[in-house]
Scaffold this motif. Structure first.
Motif, PDB file in Angstrom:
ATOM      1  N   GLU A   1       9.622   4.272   5.729  1.00 58.01           N
ATOM      2  CA  GLU A   1       9.995   3.091   4.954  1.00 58.01           C
ATOM      3  C   GLU A   1       8.976   1.983   5.222  1.00 58.01           C
ATOM      4  OE1 GLU A   1      13.882   0.294   4.061  1.00 58.01           O
ATOM      5  OE2 GLU A   1      13.988   1.835   5.594  1.00 58.01           O
ATOM      6  N   TYR A   2       8.559   1.345   4.150  1.00 57.56           N
ATOM      7  CA  TYR A   2       7.576   0.259   4.231  1.00 57.56           C
ATOM      8  C   TYR A   2       8.171  -1.007   3.641  1.00 57.56           C
ATOM      9  CZ  TYR A   2       3.867   3.633   5.246  1.00 57.56           C
ATOM     10  OH  TYR A   2       3.080   4.602   5.827  1.00 57.56           O
ATOM     11  N   GLU A   3       7.645  -2.150   4.107  1.00 49.36           N
ATOM     12  CA  GLU A   3       8.028  -3.450   3.560  1.00 49.36           C
ATOM     13  C   GLU A   3       6.774  -4.304   3.434  1.00 49.36           C
ATOM     14  OE1 GLU A   3      11.435  -6.738   4.282  1.00 49.36           O
ATOM     15  OE2 GLU A   3      10.349  -6.090   6.069  1.00 49.36           O
ATOM     16  N   CYS A   4       6.630  -4.943   2.275  1.00 49.42           N
ATOM     17  CA  CYS A   4       5.499  -5.827   2.045  1.00 49.42           C
ATOM     18  C   CYS A   4       5.735  -7.148   2.775  1.00 49.42           C
ATOM     19  CB  CYS A   4       5.325  -6.080   0.550  1.00 49.42           C
ATOM     20  SG  CYS A   4       3.962  -7.208   0.170  1.00 49.42           S
TER      21      CYS A   4
ATOM     22  N   PRO B   1       2.249  -1.495  -3.315  1.00 49.16           N
ATOM     23  CA  PRO B   1       1.982  -1.011  -4.665  1.00 49.16           C
ATOM     24  C   PRO B   1       2.234  -2.073  -5.749  1.00 49.16           C
ATOM     25  CG  PRO B   1       3.985   0.008  -3.795  1.00 49.16           C
ATOM     26  CD  PRO B   1       3.367  -0.797  -2.689  1.00 49.16           C
ATOM     27  N   LYS B   2       3.014  -3.116  -5.427  1.00 56.41           N
ATOM     28  CA  LYS B   2       3.298  -4.175  -6.410  1.00 56.41           C
ATOM     29  C   LYS B   2       2.260  -5.289  -6.377  1.00 56.41           C
ATOM     30  CE  LYS B   2       8.156  -4.050  -7.460  1.00 56.41           C
ATOM     31  NZ  LYS B   2       9.385  -4.846  -7.509  1.00 56.41           N
ATOM     32  N   CYS B   3       2.040  -5.877  -5.194  1.00 50.87           N
ATOM     33  CA  CYS B   3       1.170  -7.062  -5.122  1.00 50.87           C
ATOM     34  C   CYS B   3      -0.161  -6.799  -4.413  1.00 50.87           C
ATOM     35  CB  CYS B   3       1.908  -8.209  -4.446  1.00 50.87           C
ATOM     36  SG  CYS B   3       2.173  -7.977  -2.684  1.00 50.87           S
ATOM     37  N   LYS B   4      -0.331  -5.595  -3.881  1.00 49.74           N
ATOM     38  CA  LYS B   4      -1.578  -5.179  -3.204  1.00 49.74           C
ATOM     39  C   LYS B   4      -1.856  -5.926  -1.892  1.00 49.74           C
ATOM     40  CE  LYS B   4      -2.395  -2.504  -6.693  1.00 49.74           C
ATOM     41  NZ  LYS B   4      -1.657  -1.279  -6.712  1.00 49.74           N
ATOM     42  N   LYS B   5      -0.838  -6.571  -1.345  1.00 51.17           N
ATOM     43  CA  LYS B   5      -1.016  -7.280  -0.067  1.00 51.17           C
ATOM     44  C   LYS B   5      -0.578  -6.391   1.095  1.00 51.17           C
ATOM     45  CE  LYS B   5      -1.417 -11.658  -2.009  1.00 51.17           C
ATOM     46  NZ  LYS B   5      -1.068 -13.023  -2.012  1.00 51.17           N
ATOM     47  N   LYS B   6      -0.597  -6.925   2.289  1.00 56.65           N
ATOM     48  CA  LYS B   6      -0.389  -6.164   3.511  1.00 56.65           C
ATOM     49  C   LYS B   6       1.049  -5.639   3.664  1.00 56.65           C
ATOM     50  CE  LYS B   6      -1.385  -6.351   8.412  1.00 56.65           C
ATOM     51  NZ  LYS B   6      -1.878  -7.140   9.519  1.00 56.65           N
ATOM     52  N   LEU B   7       1.154  -4.394   4.150  1.00 58.18           N
ATOM     53  CA  LEU B   7       2.440  -3.741   4.401  1.00 58.18           C
ATOM     54  C   LEU B   7       2.686  -3.592   5.892  1.00 58.18           C
ATOM     55  CD1 LEU B   7       2.371  -0.610   2.050  1.00 58.18           C
ATOM     56  CD2 LEU B   7       3.808  -2.613   1.801  1.00 58.18           C
ATOM     57  N   ARG B   8       3.937  -3.359   6.227  1.00 66.85           N
ATOM     58  CA  ARG B   8       4.264  -2.921   7.577  1.00 66.85           C
ATOM     59  C   ARG B   8       5.228  -1.735   7.441  1.00 66.85           C
ATOM     60  NH1 ARG B   8       8.710  -6.942  10.287  1.00 66.85           N
ATOM     61  NH2 ARG B   8      10.070  -7.008   8.487  1.00 66.85           N
ATOM     62  N   ARG B   9       5.019  -0.769   8.303  1.00 67.92           N
ATOM     63  CA  ARG B   9       5.904   0.390   8.315  1.00 67.92           C
ATOM     64  C   ARG B   9       7.070   0.067   9.223  1.00 67.92           C
ATOM     65  NH1 ARG B   9       3.553   6.272   9.454  1.00 67.92           N
ATOM     66  NH2 ARG B   9       3.416   5.519  11.589  1.00 67.92           N
ATOM     67  N   LEU B  10       8.277   0.263   8.743  1.00 66.68           N
ATOM     68  CA  LEU B  10       9.479  -0.060   9.506  1.00 66.68           C
ATOM     69  C   LEU B  10       9.771   1.041  10.511  1.00 66.68           C
ATOM     70  CD1 LEU B  10      11.634  -1.447   6.581  1.00 66.68           C
ATOM     71  CD2 LEU B  10      10.220  -2.716   8.184  1.00 66.68           C
ATOM     72  N   ILE B  11      10.281   0.649  11.642  1.00 72.25           N
ATOM     73  CA  ILE B  11      10.579   1.580  12.727  1.00 72.25           C
ATOM     74  C   ILE B  11      12.003   2.102  12.582  1.00 72.25           C
ATOM     75  CG2 ILE B  11      10.866   1.773  15.233  1.00 72.25           C
ATOM     76  CD1 ILE B  11       8.723  -0.391  15.500  1.00 72.25           C
TER      77      ILE B  11
ATOM     78  N   HIS C   1       8.828  -6.423  -0.945  1.00 62.55           N
ATOM     79  CA  HIS C   1       9.146  -5.159  -1.631  1.00 62.55           C
ATOM     80  C   HIS C   1       9.313  -4.061  -0.580  1.00 62.55           C
ATOM     81  CE1 HIS C   1       9.114  -1.890  -4.454  1.00 62.55           C
ATOM     82  NE2 HIS C   1       7.979  -1.390  -3.972  1.00 62.55           N
ATOM     83  N   ARG C   2      10.445  -3.304  -0.670  1.00 61.03           N
ATOM     84  CA  ARG C   2      10.711  -2.208   0.268  1.00 61.03           C
ATOM     85  C   ARG C   2      10.724  -0.905  -0.502  1.00 61.03           C
ATOM     86  NH1 ARG C   2      15.080  -4.054   4.771  1.00 61.03           N
ATOM     87  NH2 ARG C   2      14.244  -2.215   5.782  1.00 61.03           N
ATOM     88  N   PHE C   3      10.127   0.122   0.101  1.00 57.79           N
ATOM     89  CA  PHE C   3      10.097   1.437  -0.542  1.00 57.79           C
ATOM     90  C   PHE C   3       9.897   2.514   0.520  1.00 57.79           C
ATOM     91  CE2 PHE C   3       5.843  -0.219  -0.342  1.00 57.79           C
ATOM     92  CZ  PHE C   3       5.028   0.858  -0.051  1.00 57.79           C
ATOM     93  N   GLU C   4      10.160   3.751   0.115  1.00 54.10           N
ATOM     94  CA  GLU C   4      10.017   4.893   1.012  1.00 54.10           C
ATOM     95  C   GLU C   4       8.927   5.815   0.496  1.00 54.10           C
ATOM     96  OE1 GLU C   4      13.847   6.767   1.128  1.00 54.10           O
ATOM     97  OE2 GLU C   4      14.614   5.349   2.595  1.00 54.10           O
ATOM     98  N   VAL C   5       8.231   6.461   1.432  1.00 53.27           N
ATOM     99  CA  VAL C   5       7.161   7.385   1.087  1.00 53.27           C
ATOM    100  C   VAL C   5       7.283   8.612   1.996  1.00 53.27           C
ATOM    101  CG1 VAL C   5       4.661   7.742   0.977  1.00 53.27           C
ATOM    102  CG2 VAL C   5       5.611   5.515   0.438  1.00 53.27           C
ATOM    103  N   VAL C   6       7.194   9.801   1.399  1.00 47.74           N
ATOM    104  CA  VAL C   6       7.170  11.034   2.182  1.00 47.74           C
ATOM    105  C   VAL C   6       5.716  11.305   2.546  1.00 47.74           C
ATOM    106  CG1 VAL C   6       7.669  13.499   2.164  1.00 47.74           C
ATOM    107  CG2 VAL C   6       9.187  11.928   0.973  1.00 47.74           C
ATOM    108  N   GLN C   7       5.439  11.346   3.852  1.00 46.64           N
ATOM    109  CA  GLN C   7       4.073  11.526   4.334  1.00 46.64           C
ATOM    110  C   GLN C   7       4.059  12.524   5.479  1.00 46.64           C
ATOM    111  OE1 GLN C   7       3.408   7.267   5.304  1.00 46.64           O
ATOM    112  NE2 GLN C   7       1.482   7.562   4.206  1.00 46.64           N
ATOM    113  N   LYS C   8       2.913  13.163   5.657  1.00 43.46           N
ATOM    114  CA  LYS C   8       2.718  13.994   6.835  1.00 43.46           C
ATOM    115  C   LYS C   8       2.633  13.076   8.048  1.00 43.46           C
ATOM    116  CE  LYS C   8       0.158  17.651   4.561  1.00 43.46           C
ATOM    117  NZ  LYS C   8      -1.109  18.397   4.513  1.00 43.46           N
ATOM    118  N   MET C   9       3.000  13.597   9.185  1.00 43.26           N
ATOM    119  CA  MET C   9       2.934  12.799  10.410  1.00 43.26           C
ATOM    120  C   MET C   9       1.493  12.450  10.780  1.00 43.26           C
ATOM    121  SD  MET C   9       5.892  14.598  12.678  1.00 43.26           S
ATOM    122  CE  MET C   9       5.981  13.323  13.916  1.00 43.26           C
ATOM    123  N   THR C  10       0.553  13.255  10.333  1.00 43.16           N
ATOM    124  CA  THR C  10      -0.856  13.025  10.658  1.00 43.16           C
ATOM    125  C   THR C  10      -1.538  12.053   9.696  1.00 43.16           C
ATOM    126  OG1 THR C  10      -1.444  14.980   9.375  1.00 43.16           O
ATOM    127  CG2 THR C  10      -1.112  15.289  11.737  1.00 43.16           C
TER     128      THR C  10
END
Length: 85
Positions: free
Chosen positions: A5-8, A30-40, A13-22
């Protein structure tokens, strides 16, 4: 693959992405092209598929003790088992 889960930091903007651990974490929203943080704490979970691992993989079948040909208690006067019917 885990779902992250990421948050701008700019537009919230909050959204989820399926990613490999690597894979490297995403860096831009994806909306405003600014910095994201991955939620713990939202990146892992257990998914059970199929009919169940316990019933199919680890469950032991009931053991069947062999039935003796003669009653072991017949010497003691047993008359209640199937050997004396």
């Amino acid at each position: 693959m885990p779902t992250y889960e990421y948050e701008c930091l700019s537009c919230a903007h909050r959204f989820e992405v399926v990613q490999k651990m690597t894979e490297a974490p995403l860096k831009s929203c994806p909306k405003c092209k600014k910095k994201l943080r991955r939620l713990i704490g939202s990146g892992s979970g257990i998914i059970f598929k199929g009919s169940g691992f316990y019933a199919t993989d680890y469950k032991k079948s009931p053991s069947k003790a062999p039935v003796p040909e003669t009653c072991p208690k017949s010497k003691d006067g047993c008359a209640s088992c199937k050997h004396h019917q």
